[in-house]
Motif scaffolding. Sequence first.
Motif, PDB file in Angstrom:
ATOM      1  N   GLY A 293       0.806  -1.221   0.000  1.00 21.87           N
ATOM      2  CA  GLY A 293       0.000   0.000   0.000  1.00 21.87           C
ATOM      3  C   GLY A 293       0.834   1.263   0.000  1.00 21.87           C
ATOM      4  O   GLY A 293       0.314   2.358  -0.105  1.00 21.87           O
ATOM      5  N   GLN A 294       2.152   1.131   0.095  1.00 19.49           N
ATOM      6  CA  GLN A 294       3.034   2.295   0.175  1.00 19.49           C
ATOM      7  C   GLN A 294       3.217   2.972  -1.174  1.00 19.49           C
ATOM      8  O   GLN A 294       3.265   2.318  -2.211  1.00 19.49           O
ATOM      9  N   ASN A 295       3.359   4.289  -1.126  1.00 20.46           N
ATOM     10  CA  ASN A 295       3.665   5.065  -2.307  1.00 20.46           C
ATOM     11  C   ASN A 295       5.058   4.665  -2.775  1.00 20.46           C
ATOM     12  O   ASN A 295       5.956   4.487  -1.962  1.00 20.46           O
ATOM     13  N   VAL A 296       5.243   4.517  -4.076  1.00 20.87           N
ATOM     14  CA  VAL A 296       6.535   4.118  -4.621  1.00 20.87           C
ATOM     15  C   VAL A 296       7.569   5.214  -4.411  1.00 20.87           C
ATOM     16  O   VAL A 296       8.747   4.938  -4.199  1.00 20.87           O
ATOM     17  N   LEU A 297       7.155   6.461  -4.462  1.00 15.68           N
ATOM     18  CA  LEU A 297       8.051   7.576  -4.183  1.00 15.68           C
ATOM     19  C   LEU A 297       8.317   7.638  -2.685  1.00 15.68           C
ATOM     20  O   LEU A 297       7.536   7.110  -1.893  1.00 15.68           O
ATOM     21  N   PRO A 298       9.375   8.292  -2.283  1.00 17.84           N
ATOM     22  CA  PRO A 298       9.652   8.369  -0.833  1.00 17.84           C
ATOM     23  C   PRO A 298       8.726   9.365  -0.128  1.00 17.84           C
ATOM     24  O   PRO A 298       9.163  10.370   0.406  1.00 17.84           O
ATOM     25  N   LEU A 299       7.451   9.094  -0.182  1.00 17.01           N
ATOM     26  CA  LEU A 299       6.451   9.921   0.489  1.00 17.01           C
ATOM     27  C   LEU A 299       5.741   9.070   1.527  1.00 17.01           C
ATOM     28  O   LEU A 299       5.674   7.850   1.415  1.00 17.01           O
ATOM     29  N   SER A 300       5.185   9.710   2.510  1.00 15.36           N
ATOM     30  CA  SER A 300       4.548   8.956   3.591  1.00 15.36           C
ATOM     31  C   SER A 300       3.131   8.487   3.262  1.00 15.36           C
ATOM     32  O   SER A 300       2.603   7.624   3.933  1.00 15.36           O
ATOM     33  N   ALA A 301       2.504   9.058   2.240  1.00 18.27           N
ATOM     34  CA  ALA A 301       1.122   8.705   1.926  1.00 18.27           C
ATOM     35  C   ALA A 301       1.034   7.286   1.392  1.00 18.27           C
ATOM     36  O   ALA A 301       1.799   6.893   0.521  1.00 18.27           O
ATOM     37  N   GLY A 302       0.113   6.524   1.945  1.00 17.33           N
ATOM     38  CA  GLY A 302      -0.087   5.149   1.490  1.00 17.33           C
ATOM     39  C   GLY A 302      -1.559   4.810   1.477  1.00 17.33           C
ATOM     40  O   GLY A 302      -2.412   5.627   1.828  1.00 17.33           O
ATOM     41  N   LEU A 303      -1.851   3.585   1.072  1.00 21.21           N
ATOM     42  CA  LEU A 303      -3.220   3.093   0.985  1.00 21.21           C
ATOM     43  C   LEU A 303      -3.452   2.015   2.018  1.00 21.21           C
ATOM     44  O   LEU A 303      -2.525   1.323   2.428  1.00 21.21           O
ATOM     45  N   THR A 304      -4.698   1.835   2.399  1.00 17.04           N
ATOM     46  CA  THR A 304      -5.063   0.696   3.221  1.00 17.04           C
ATOM     47  C   THR A 304      -5.238  -0.503   2.297  1.00 17.04           C
ATOM     48  O   THR A 304      -5.903  -0.412   1.270  1.00 17.04           O
ATOM     49  N   CYS A 305      -4.597  -1.614   2.650  1.00 14.77           N
ATOM     50  CA  CYS A 305      -4.731  -2.865   1.898  1.00 14.77           C
ATOM     51  C   CYS A 305      -5.682  -3.789   2.645  1.00 14.77           C
ATOM     52  O   CYS A 305      -5.615  -3.879   3.872  1.00 14.77           O
ATOM     53  N   TYR A 306      -6.533  -4.469   1.921  1.00 15.66           N
ATOM     54  CA  TYR A 306      -7.495  -5.389   2.514  1.00 15.66           C
ATOM     55  C   TYR A 306      -7.142  -6.811   2.063  1.00 15.66           C
ATOM     56  O   TYR A 306      -6.960  -7.049   0.868  1.00 15.66           O
ATOM     57  N   PRO A 307      -7.029  -7.752   2.986  1.00 15.64           N
ATOM     58  CA  PRO A 307      -6.711  -9.138   2.607  1.00 15.64           C
ATOM     59  C   PRO A 307      -7.741  -9.704   1.636  1.00 15.64           C
ATOM     60  O   PRO A 307      -8.941  -9.411   1.746  1.00 15.64           O
ATOM     61  N   THR A 308      -7.251 -10.481   0.691  1.00 18.15           N
ATOM     62  CA  THR A 308      -8.117 -11.137  -0.287  1.00 18.15           C
ATOM     63  C   THR A 308      -7.795 -12.622  -0.327  1.00 18.15           C
ATOM     64  O   THR A 308      -6.737 -13.055   0.104  1.00 18.15           O
ATOM     65  N   LYS A 309      -8.736 -13.387  -0.861  1.00 13.87           N
ATOM     66  CA  LYS A 309      -8.501 -14.797  -1.134  1.00 13.87           C
ATOM     67  C   LYS A 309      -9.467 -15.224  -2.221  1.00 13.87           C
ATOM     68  O   LYS A 309     -10.491 -14.570  -2.464  1.00 13.87           O
ATOM     69  N   VAL A 310      -9.109 -16.296  -2.898  1.00 13.81           N
ATOM     70  CA  VAL A 310      -9.969 -16.848  -3.942  1.00 13.81           C
ATOM     71  C   VAL A 310     -10.531 -18.159  -3.426  1.00 13.81           C
ATOM     72  O   VAL A 310      -9.794 -19.015  -2.930  1.00 13.81           O
TER      73      VAL A 310
END
Length: 101
Positions: free
Chosen positions: A75-92
């Motif tokens: 969920g982390q930004n590829v650039l060296p910035l602190s902003a990221g995303l919330t990741c939610y676990p998935t499964k099939v």
Amino acid sequence: MPEFIKAAKVSEIPSGDTRVIECAGKTLALCNAEGTFFAVDNTCPHRGGPLGEGFLDGNRLTCPWHGWQFDLTTGQNVLPLSAGLTCYPTKVEGDDVMVEG
């Protein structure tokens, strides 16, 4: 114990594609990165861009508005910035993609 909710059929999201879904009251981007599914917030933390309409390259999702890129595994930004995303676990399960709600 976490509850997983059916979000989509595997066949609805081809490899390399992303869809906007509603799951457990949240709007998420559901991505198929070469057969591995990832669910993240649909809203880019930069300017609110719709990540589900973005571009997927491997495990990297690019916002269509300003090009911010996120690693779907963290969920982390590829650039060296602190902003990221919330990741939610998935499964099939069978032909269903499930997201933790």
